[in-house]
Design an enzyme around this catalytic site. Structure first.
Site, PDB file in Angstrom:
ATOM      1  N   ALA A 176    -104.704   7.386 -50.586  1.00 57.69           N
ATOM      2  CA  ALA A 176    -105.262   8.453 -49.745  1.00 57.69           C
ATOM      3  C   ALA A 176    -105.365   9.732 -50.555  1.00 57.69           C
ATOM      4  O   ALA A 176    -105.179   9.720 -51.769  1.00 57.69           O
ATOM      5  CB  ALA A 176    -104.374   8.668 -48.527  1.00 57.69           C
ATOM      6  N   ASN A 177    -105.684  10.831 -49.905  1.00 58.61           N
ATOM      7  CA  ASN A 177    -105.688  12.134 -50.575  1.00 58.61           C
ATOM      8  C   ASN A 177    -105.161  13.190 -49.604  1.00 58.61           C
ATOM      9  O   ASN A 177    -104.756  12.865 -48.489  1.00 58.61           O
ATOM     10  CB  ASN A 177    -107.102  12.483 -51.068  1.00 58.61           C
ATOM     11  CG  ASN A 177    -108.081  12.481 -49.920  1.00 58.61           C
ATOM     12  OD1 ASN A 177    -107.994  13.304 -49.030  1.00 58.61           O
ATOM     13  ND2 ASN A 177    -109.007  11.513 -49.915  1.00 58.61           N
ATOM     14  N   ARG A 178    -105.191  14.446 -50.013  1.00 58.50           N
ATOM     15  CA  ARG A 178    -104.492  15.488 -49.259  1.00 58.50           C
ATOM     16  C   ARG A 178    -105.355  16.179 -48.206  1.00 58.50           C
ATOM     17  O   ARG A 178    -104.970  17.211 -47.656  1.00 58.50           O
ATOM     18  CB  ARG A 178    -103.944  16.545 -50.222  1.00 58.50           C
ATOM     19  CG  ARG A 178    -102.938  15.996 -51.193  1.00 58.50           C
ATOM     20  CD  ARG A 178    -102.457  17.093 -52.135  1.00 58.50           C
ATOM     21  NE  ARG A 178    -101.745  16.531 -53.264  1.00 58.50           N
ATOM     22  CZ  ARG A 178    -100.472  16.148 -53.228  1.00 58.50           C
ATOM     23  NH1 ARG A 178     -99.789  16.256 -52.112  1.00 58.50           N
ATOM     24  NH2 ARG A 178     -99.901  15.643 -54.305  1.00 58.50           N
TER      25      ARG A 178
END
Ligand code: PMT
Length: 407
Positions: free
Chosen positions: A211-213
């Site tokens: 995932a990412n932020r």
């Protein structure tokens, strides 16, 4: 936007009063003007100096001030505004408003005003849940007073948890915009919009993912802003904790492939804004069972992760021959050479506009409340000031409305 709008802000007593400083900042950032009334209780929490410095106006406190009354007068004060905002609104001021008391400048102005009134209640959860407060609020709402919040959360003064926290400044300002934006509300009437937001999650095994932020704040704000201008808006959102924007059809997805399907399913639209942080790659084969470390004492190399490319949603929508949205807008998340990389990305993806932002850790764009963007079009590059993500969204929505007007 709140261009030229005059807000009379009544600050009553409560620890949340500090947040009204941010409300003033955000209203002014949107072109609005704020004039403050500070009650005796409010002055225990914020100073007239702070309110005056941020609003760049006189702060009114005393009903019987000879100077204030001679220069403006409490009736004029309450009528010159476009809207009266009470933030924080204490249980006490709600009770006085409900019973029509006018024993200080704030309550006198509230009784005398002929303008819409918005209250942002803030108090201890027990006070908010008390039947007396509930009855007062019901009376006020029946009379047309608008309420924003309260929200659930930790109480600063007592450490208790519950309903009673004042709504966040961004939500208060969005409510003001919704209320005062009547003339603008129809700008995108009969137009359809598609927005993507948030991250995608790409499964490694049943319990782990890549995932990412991205928090979804920016994309959700764009969807809300387009809906406020009257567009029939579909928001395709990856997993986020953002509340669903009012009046927006939200489709929840998890992976890039699901996001692509949902986007194609939402077409045709007049404008597509791709603000999601889509994972460029996903694990080639998600394991069916949880990957396990070897039993204690056993040794083996960690599993290797083979990645394959995800579909490019922005490029796919931009490249459609049939049913291409009139305006396709991407966002570019860059950590270096922001403008140069984004200019090249706009060409590579085939979109019309690209909104470039710096996502280096030090800047704090991912998950933060503010953003500083460059708008890249075929005509060149515009640098926008650092403002809240809501303000970026409003400005972008306005620009979209202007462009679609002639389409
Ligand atoms: O969510 P927040 O915490 O509020 O943060 C906002 C944000 C930083 C996520 C947002 O402002 C932003 O920059 N969104 C785009 C993030 C991104 O994926 O940028 P990119 O440069 O990797 O991709 C460029 C464009 O292609 C984007 O419009 C993206 O949605 C799109 N894309 C990317 C990969 C892919 N497989 N498909 C796509 O459609």
């Amino acid at each position: 936007m709140l261009d030229g709008k005059r807000i009379l802000l009544v600050v009553t007593g409560g620890i949340a009063a500090y947040k009204c400083l941010e409300v003033i900042r955000r209203v002014r950032e949107r072109g609005g003007h704020v004039r403050c009334i500070l009650t005796r209780g409010g002055a225990q929490f914020v100073t007239p100096l702070a309110l005056g410095a941020l609003s760049e106006d006189w702060v009114f406190q005393d009903l019987f001030s000879l100077t204030d009354e001679q220069e403006i007068g409490h009736i004029r004060l309450s009528r010159e505004a476009d809207v009266v905002l009470v933030a924080p609104a204490s249980a006490n001021v709600l009770a006085k408003m409900a019973s029509g008391q006018a024993d200080d400048l704030a309550t006198t102005a509230l009784l005398a005003t002929d303008k819409p009134v918005v209250v942002a209640p803030a108090m201890n959860p027990a006070m908010w849940e008390h039947p007396a407060t509930k009855a007062n609020m019901a009376v006020l709402e029946e009379r047309g007073v608008h309420r924003i919040g309260p929200a659930e959360g930790a109480m600063a003064e007592s450490g208790e948890w519950g309903m009673g926290r004042m709504a966040e400044p961004d939500a208060i300002v969005a409510a003001l915009e919704g209320l005062l934006g009547g003339a603008q509300a129809g700008l995108l009437k009969d137009r359809r919009a598609l927005v993507t937001s948030g991250p995608t999650h790409e499964a490694i095994d049943p319990v782990r993912f890549l995932a990412n932020r991205s928090s979804g704040k920016q994309g959700h704000a764009v969807a809300a802003a387009l809906a406020r201008l009257g567009a029939t808006t579909t928001l395709v959102s990856g997993p986020t904790h953002q509340p669903e924007p009012a009046g927006v059809n939200v489709v929840h997805v998890e992976t890039a492939r699901e996001m692509l399907d949902a986007c194609l399913g939402a077409l045709p639209v007049d404008v597509a804004v791709m603000a999601a942080a889509v994972a460029d790659w996903r694990p080639a084969d998600a394991a069916r069972a949880k990957l396990k470390k070897p039993a204690k004492g056993g040794k083996s190399a960690p599993p290797s992760l083979k990645l394959v490319e995800n579909p490019d949603i922005l490029a796919t929508v931009s490249g459609r021959n049939e049913g291409r949205p009139h305006l396709v807008i991407g966002f570019a998340a860059e950590t270096d050479a922001v403008v140069e990389n984004a200019v090249a990305k706009r060409r590579a993806k085939g979109c019309d506009w690209l909104v470039a932002n710096d996502v280096s850790a030090a800047v704090g764009t991912f998950g933060g409340d503010d953003n500083q963007v460059h708008l890249i079009t075929a005509d060149g590059v515009e640098e926008w000031p650092k403002v809240s993500k809501l303000a970026v969204a409003e400005r972008l929505a306005q620009r979209i409305a202007e462009t679609l007007k002639t389409a």
